[in-house]
Scaffold this motif. Structure first.
Motif, PDB file in Angstrom:
ATOM      1  N   GLY A  20     -20.990 -53.098  14.431  1.00  0.00           N
ATOM      2  CA  GLY A  20     -20.500 -54.429  14.795  1.00  0.00           C
ATOM      3  C   GLY A  20     -19.980 -55.197  13.601  1.00  0.00           C
ATOM      4  O   GLY A  20     -18.944 -55.866  13.671  1.00  0.00           O
ATOM      5  N   TRP A  21     -20.703 -55.128  12.485  1.00  0.00           N
ATOM      6  CA  TRP A  21     -20.267 -55.822  11.275  1.00  0.00           C
ATOM      7  C   TRP A  21     -18.953 -55.231  10.762  1.00  0.00           C
ATOM      8  O   TRP A  21     -18.060 -55.961  10.344  1.00  0.00           O
ATOM      9  N   ALA A  22     -18.819 -53.918  10.807  1.00  0.00           N
ATOM     10  CA  ALA A  22     -17.584 -53.276  10.342  1.00  0.00           C
ATOM     11  C   ALA A  22     -16.395 -53.664  11.227  1.00  0.00           C
ATOM     12  O   ALA A  22     -15.302 -53.935  10.719  1.00  0.00           O
ATOM     13  N   ILE A  23     -16.604 -53.714  12.534  1.00  0.00           N
ATOM     14  CA  ILE A  23     -15.524 -54.121  13.439  1.00  0.00           C
ATOM     15  C   ILE A  23     -15.135 -55.569  13.176  1.00  0.00           C
ATOM     16  O   ILE A  23     -13.948 -55.913  13.118  1.00  0.00           O
ATOM     17  N   ALA A  24     -16.128 -56.435  13.002  1.00  0.00           N
ATOM     18  CA  ALA A  24     -15.847 -57.845  12.749  1.00  0.00           C
ATOM     19  C   ALA A  24     -15.101 -58.036  11.432  1.00  0.00           C
ATOM     20  O   ALA A  24     -14.164 -58.836  11.346  1.00  0.00           O
ATOM     21  N   ARG A  25     -15.487 -57.305  10.400  1.00  0.00           N
ATOM     22  CA  ARG A  25     -14.827 -57.459   9.100  1.00  0.00           C
ATOM     23  C   ARG A  25     -13.400 -56.917   9.135  1.00  0.00           C
ATOM     24  O   ARG A  25     -12.512 -57.481   8.513  1.00  0.00           O
ATOM     25  N   THR A  26     -13.161 -55.833   9.851  1.00  0.00           N
ATOM     26  CA  THR A  26     -11.794 -55.305   9.908  1.00  0.00           C
ATOM     27  C   THR A  26     -10.895 -56.196  10.757  1.00  0.00           C
ATOM     28  O   THR A  26      -9.686 -56.245  10.526  1.00  0.00           O
ATOM     29  N   LEU A  27     -11.448 -56.923  11.722  1.00  0.00           N
ATOM     30  CA  LEU A  27     -10.632 -57.836  12.515  1.00  0.00           C
ATOM     31  C   LEU A  27     -10.305 -59.115  11.760  1.00  0.00           C
ATOM     32  O   LEU A  27      -9.304 -59.766  12.050  1.00  0.00           O
ATOM     33  N   LEU A  28     -11.153 -59.507  10.800  1.00  0.00           N
ATOM     34  CA  LEU A  28     -10.922 -60.732  10.047  1.00  0.00           C
ATOM     35  C   LEU A  28     -10.005 -60.536   8.843  1.00  0.00           C
ATOM     36  O   LEU A  28      -9.488 -61.510   8.302  1.00  0.00           O
ATOM     37  N   VAL A  29      -9.802 -59.312   8.425  1.00  0.00           N
ATOM     38  CA  VAL A  29      -8.949 -59.026   7.272  1.00  0.00           C
ATOM     39  C   VAL A  29      -7.492 -59.122   7.708  1.00  0.00           C
ATOM     40  O   VAL A  29      -7.118 -58.682   8.792  1.00  0.00           O
ATOM     41  N   GLU A  30      -6.654 -59.706   6.860  1.00  0.00           N
ATOM     42  CA  GLU A  30      -5.237 -59.819   7.176  1.00  0.00           C
ATOM     43  C   GLU A  30      -4.616 -58.431   7.288  1.00  0.00           C
ATOM     44  O   GLU A  30      -5.022 -57.508   6.575  1.00  0.00           O
ATOM     45  N   PRO A  31      -3.638 -58.259   8.146  1.00  0.00           N
ATOM     46  CA  PRO A  31      -3.002 -56.947   8.295  1.00  0.00           C
ATOM     47  C   PRO A  31      -2.397 -56.467   6.979  1.00  0.00           C
ATOM     48  O   PRO A  31      -1.707 -57.210   6.291  1.00  0.00           O
TER      49      PRO A  31
END
Length: 73
Positions: A20-31
């Motif tokens: 969950g933390w990994a998914i959240a961090r990858t969604l918050l990072v700019e493309p």
């Protein structure tokens, strides 16, 4: 039996929280800022993910090494 249940719970929580933390961090990072999940894991933002996965591995080891007593004499 308590160590087995605790180990399984720790393993499950570590896997779910780390993912969950990994998914959240990858969604918050700019493309384009983070090229892959591996580059996220070994950055400053990836330490909690590695901690959760480490606690999951510790839980798995605890569950595997805990002796299960049988109720038969």
């Amino acid at each position: 039996m308590k160590k087995l249940i605790f180990g399984c719970t720790l393993m499950l929580c570590g896997a779910v929280c780390g993912t969950g933390w990994a998914i959240a961090r990858t969604l918050l990072v700019e493309p384009g800022a983070c090229s892959s999940l591996w580059s996220l894991l070994f950055s400053r933002d990836g330490f909690p993910v590695l901690f959760f996965y480490g606690s999951g591995l510790a839980g798995a080891a605890l569950a595997l090494l805990s002796p299960v007593r049988d109720s038969r004499p």
